[in-house]
Design a protein around this motif. Structure first.
Motif, PDB file in Angstrom:
ATOM      1  N   ARG A   1     -13.205  42.730 -19.574  1.00 24.36           N
ATOM      2  CA  ARG A   1     -14.014  41.612 -19.064  1.00 24.36           C
ATOM      3  C   ARG A   1     -13.624  41.272 -17.625  1.00 24.36           C
ATOM      4  O   ARG A   1     -14.492  41.097 -16.757  1.00 24.36           O
ATOM      5  CB  ARG A   1     -13.830  40.388 -19.961  1.00 24.36           C
ATOM      6  N   LEU A   2     -12.322  41.198 -17.368  1.00 20.31           N
ATOM      7  CA  LEU A   2     -11.852  40.855 -16.024  1.00 20.31           C
ATOM      8  C   LEU A   2     -12.233  41.930 -15.005  1.00 20.31           C
ATOM      9  O   LEU A   2     -12.585  41.617 -13.861  1.00 20.31           O
ATOM     10  CB  LEU A   2     -10.333  40.657 -16.035  1.00 20.31           C
ATOM     11  N   LYS A   3     -12.174  43.184 -15.422  1.00 21.22           N
ATOM     12  CA  LYS A   3     -12.549  44.272 -14.514  1.00 21.22           C
ATOM     13  C   LYS A   3     -14.039  44.208 -14.176  1.00 21.22           C
ATOM     14  O   LYS A   3     -14.434  44.463 -13.033  1.00 21.22           O
ATOM     15  CB  LYS A   3     -12.191  45.623 -15.140  1.00 21.22           C
ATOM     16  N   ALA A   4     -14.854  43.865 -15.175  1.00 14.07           N
ATOM     17  CA  ALA A   4     -16.295  43.735 -14.936  1.00 14.07           C
ATOM     18  C   ALA A   4     -16.573  42.563 -14.001  1.00 14.07           C
ATOM     19  O   ALA A   4     -17.391  42.667 -13.073  1.00 14.07           O
ATOM     20  CB  ALA A   4     -17.027  43.542 -16.263  1.00 14.07           C
ATOM     21  N   GLU A   5     -15.897  41.437 -14.234  1.00  8.55           N
ATOM     22  CA  GLU A   5     -16.077  40.261 -13.373  1.00  8.55           C
ATOM     23  C   GLU A   5     -15.607  40.554 -11.952  1.00  8.55           C
ATOM     24  O   GLU A   5     -16.253  40.152 -10.980  1.00  8.55           O
ATOM     25  CB  GLU A   5     -15.297  39.075 -13.946  1.00  8.55           C
ATOM     26  N   LYS A   6     -14.491  41.259 -11.843  1.00  2.00           N
ATOM     27  CA  LYS A   6     -13.962  41.596 -10.517  1.00  2.00           C
ATOM     28  C   LYS A   6     -14.923  42.497  -9.759  1.00  2.00           C
ATOM     29  O   LYS A   6     -15.112  42.350  -8.548  1.00  2.00           O
ATOM     30  CB  LYS A   6     -12.600  42.279 -10.660  1.00  2.00           C
ATOM     31  N   SER A   7     -15.563  43.409 -10.478  1.00  6.27           N
ATOM     32  CA  SER A   7     -16.534  44.303  -9.851  1.00  6.27           C
ATOM     33  C   SER A   7     -17.706  43.515  -9.271  1.00  6.27           C
ATOM     34  O   SER A   7     -18.164  43.784  -8.150  1.00  6.27           O
ATOM     35  CB  SER A   7     -17.039  45.319 -10.875  1.00  6.27           C
ATOM     36  N   VAL A   8     -18.181  42.524 -10.020  1.00  2.00           N
ATOM     37  CA  VAL A   8     -19.283  41.669  -9.542  1.00  2.00           C
ATOM     38  C   VAL A   8     -18.841  40.886  -8.308  1.00  2.00           C
ATOM     39  O   VAL A   8     -19.587  40.759  -7.326  1.00  2.00           O
ATOM     40  CB  VAL A   8     -19.740  40.705 -10.658  1.00  2.00           C
ATOM     41  N   GLN A   9     -17.620  40.367  -8.349  1.00  2.79           N
ATOM     42  CA  GLN A   9     -17.105  39.592  -7.216  1.00  2.79           C
ATOM     43  C   GLN A   9     -16.960  40.459  -5.967  1.00  2.79           C
ATOM     44  O   GLN A   9     -17.219  40.003  -4.848  1.00  2.79           O
ATOM     45  CB  GLN A   9     -15.770  38.950  -7.603  1.00  2.79           C
ATOM     46  N   TYR A  10     -16.570  41.715  -6.168  1.00  3.77           N
ATOM     47  CA  TYR A  10     -16.464  42.619  -5.022  1.00  3.77           C
ATOM     48  C   TYR A  10     -17.832  42.932  -4.437  1.00  3.77           C
ATOM     49  O   TYR A  10     -17.974  43.068  -3.217  1.00  3.77           O
ATOM     50  CB  TYR A  10     -15.753  43.916  -5.417  1.00  3.77           C
ATOM     51  N   GLN A  11     -18.832  43.048  -5.281  1.00  5.29           N
ATOM     52  CA  GLN A  11     -20.184  43.279  -4.773  1.00  5.29           C
ATOM     53  C   GLN A  11     -20.647  42.089  -3.930  1.00  5.29           C
ATOM     54  O   GLN A  11     -21.296  42.263  -2.896  1.00  5.29           O
ATOM     55  CB  GLN A  11     -21.151  43.521  -5.940  1.00  5.29           C
ATOM     56  N   LYS A  12     -20.305  40.883  -4.369  1.00  2.00           N
ATOM     57  CA  LYS A  12     -20.639  39.686  -3.588  1.00  2.00           C
ATOM     58  C   LYS A  12     -19.889  39.699  -2.262  1.00  2.00           C
ATOM     59  O   LYS A  12     -20.438  39.332  -1.219  1.00  2.00           O
ATOM     60  CB  LYS A  12     -20.278  38.424  -4.375  1.00  2.00           C
ATOM     61  N   MET A  13     -18.627  40.123  -2.318  1.00  2.00           N
ATOM     62  CA  MET A  13     -17.819  40.192  -1.099  1.00  2.00           C
ATOM     63  C   MET A  13     -18.420  41.200  -0.120  1.00  2.00           C
ATOM     64  O   MET A  13     -18.528  40.929   1.084  1.00  2.00           O
ATOM     65  CB  MET A  13     -16.390  40.586  -1.463  1.00  2.00           C
ATOM     66  N   LYS A  14     -18.828  42.350  -0.637  1.00  2.00           N
ATOM     67  CA  LYS A  14     -19.424  43.374   0.225  1.00  2.00           C
ATOM     68  C   LYS A  14     -20.764  42.907   0.790  1.00  2.00           C
ATOM     69  O   LYS A  14     -21.115  43.233   1.925  1.00  2.00           O
ATOM     70  CB  LYS A  14     -19.597  44.676  -0.554  1.00  2.00           C
ATOM     71  N   ALA A  15     -21.516  42.138  -0.022  1.00  2.00           N
ATOM     72  CA  ALA A  15     -22.809  41.627   0.438  1.00  2.00           C
ATOM     73  C   ALA A  15     -22.631  40.655   1.601  1.00  2.00           C
ATOM     74  O   ALA A  15     -23.534  40.506   2.441  1.00  2.00           O
ATOM     75  CB  ALA A  15     -23.542  40.945  -0.712  1.00  2.00           C
ATOM     76  N   MET A  16     -21.483  39.999   1.666  1.00  2.00           N
ATOM     77  CA  MET A  16     -21.212  39.072   2.768  1.00  2.00           C
ATOM     78  C   MET A  16     -21.209  39.792   4.110  1.00  2.00           C
ATOM     79  O   MET A  16     -21.452  39.182   5.155  1.00  2.00           O
ATOM     80  CB  MET A  16     -19.858  38.378   2.565  1.00  2.00           C
ATOM     81  N   ARG A  17     -20.940  41.090   4.065  1.00  2.00           N
ATOM     82  CA  ARG A  17     -20.893  41.866   5.309  1.00  2.00           C
ATOM     83  C   ARG A  17     -22.214  41.788   6.074  1.00  2.00           C
ATOM     84  O   ARG A  17     -22.220  41.803   7.305  1.00  2.00           O
ATOM     85  CB  ARG A  17     -20.576  43.327   4.995  1.00  2.00           C
ATOM     86  N   GLU A  18     -23.337  41.745   5.339  1.00  2.14           N
ATOM     87  CA  GLU A  18     -24.644  41.704   5.997  1.00  2.14           C
ATOM     88  C   GLU A  18     -24.819  40.413   6.786  1.00  2.14           C
ATOM     89  O   GLU A  18     -25.291  40.424   7.923  1.00  2.14           O
ATOM     90  CB  GLU A  18     -25.761  41.855   4.961  1.00  2.14           C
ATOM     91  N   ASP A  19     -24.447  39.285   6.174  1.00  8.45           N
ATOM     92  CA  ASP A  19     -24.531  38.007   6.886  1.00  8.45           C
ATOM     93  C   ASP A  19     -23.549  37.970   8.052  1.00  8.45           C
ATOM     94  O   ASP A  19     -23.862  37.447   9.128  1.00  8.45           O
ATOM     95  CB  ASP A  19     -24.238  36.843   5.927  1.00  8.45           C
ATOM     96  N   ILE A  20     -22.365  38.521   7.828  1.00  8.48           N
ATOM     97  CA  ILE A  20     -21.365  38.564   8.902  1.00  8.48           C
ATOM     98  C   ILE A  20     -21.896  39.382  10.072  1.00  8.48           C
ATOM     99  O   ILE A  20     -21.781  38.985  11.240  1.00  8.48           O
ATOM    100  CB  ILE A  20     -20.041  39.164   8.378  1.00  8.48           C
ATOM    101  N   LYS A  21     -22.502  40.523   9.756  1.00  3.10           N
ATOM    102  CA  LYS A  21     -23.047  41.385  10.806  1.00  3.10           C
ATOM    103  C   LYS A  21     -24.143  40.667  11.584  1.00  3.10           C
ATOM    104  O   LYS A  21     -24.233  40.790  12.818  1.00  3.10           O
ATOM    105  CB  LYS A  21     -23.597  42.673  10.184  1.00  3.10           C
TER     106      LYS A  21
END
Length: 277
Positions: A229-249
């Protein structure tokens, strides 16, 4: 380091005890270390490589957001008006492609559809609003990072629990067989032949007994379910973190464009001064 006269000190405490939000690597052990040195990838080595990549991503995004946060905060403190950065950006957008436009040579503006989509999508029309958006991004980053690091630390603990349970289960038959044998040469030979398995079993027993002594129940199925469960949640959180790159850019492009706009304002005055000289 102290003996060498250097001020740095090695802190042997965990990142968590030091208050550092960084994902700790796992201990490879002798066997995995030897295989990795020979160029043979191991499961533990792969985990550490992923952890290194994750920490690199966290560090990169933190640095980029911090720079933008400082810049937007500084710009938000300046008076807004017809000559403000945001006003010039929108004027430049309207003037793009028109003959004689002073904004025609700004490369980023020609490639800035994403920039204005970002501004319009977030209803940003002033530097104050942009600062508030970046501040919110900064807050989201720290929230996500905290969740990721907390999850990773718990996953590390659960994986160790599961590893010890697996060693216990895999080697308990060998230990039972050894215990049933009568003292003598055969038992000694058996112990020599299966010494590694017996040692792993004993280490696992000590580990699990320590858990029980600390009040933790031995629940391998729950450990596995929690880890998954934690690994699945962490994966979702990382996708959100990576998505932040677009706004940062987008904000980075805005900053770059703003700097180019500022140069278009100062360039005529500079040339005039040079001509007068």
């Amino acid at each position: 380091m102290e003996a060498a006269g250097r001020p740095e000190r090695i802190d042997h405490r965990s990142y968590e005890r030091q208050g550092i939000d960084k994902i700790p690597s796992i201990h490879l052990g002798v066997a995995a270390s030897q295989m990795e040195r020979k160029g043979i990838a191991t499961e533990k080595g792969n985990i550490n490589r992923q952890i290194a990549a994750d920490n690199k991503l966290l560090k990169e995004i933190k640095a980029r957001i911090t720079r933008l946060y400082k810049w937007t905060k500084e710009q938000a403190g300046k008076p807004e008006g017809k000559d403000s950065i945001m006003a010039q950006l929108y004027e430049a957008q309207l003037s793009e492609g028109k003959p004689g436009s002073r904004y025609g040579k700004i490369k980023d503006l020609k490639e800035s559809a994403a920039l204005f989509n970002f501004l319009n999508g977030n209803h940003i029309t002033s530097m104050e609003q942009l600062y508030e958006k970046v501040a919110a991004m900064n807050k989201d980053y720290y929230s996500l990072r905290g969740k990721i690091v907390t999850a990773e630390r718990r996953i590390k603990v659960l994986d160790e629990h599961l590893s010890m349970w697996e060693k216990y289960e895999r080697n308990k038959g060998t230990r039972r067989q050894f215990d049933k044998m009568k003292p003598g040469k055969k038992k000694e030979q058996f112990e020599q032949k299966h010494g590694a398995e017996l040692a792993l079993y004993e280490a696992a027993v000590r580990y699990l007994e320590k858990l029980k002594a600390n009040g933790e129940e031995i629940t391998p199925k729950k450990w596995q379910a929690d880890a998954d469960r934690l690994k699945a949640e962490k994966s979702v959180q990382y996708q959100k973190m990576k998505a932040m790159r677009e706004d940062i850019k987008a904000v980075e492009n805005l900053k770059k464009t703003a700097e180019q706009l500022a140069r278009t304002e100062t360039e005529p005055a500079r040339k005039k001064e040079e001509q007068e000289l």
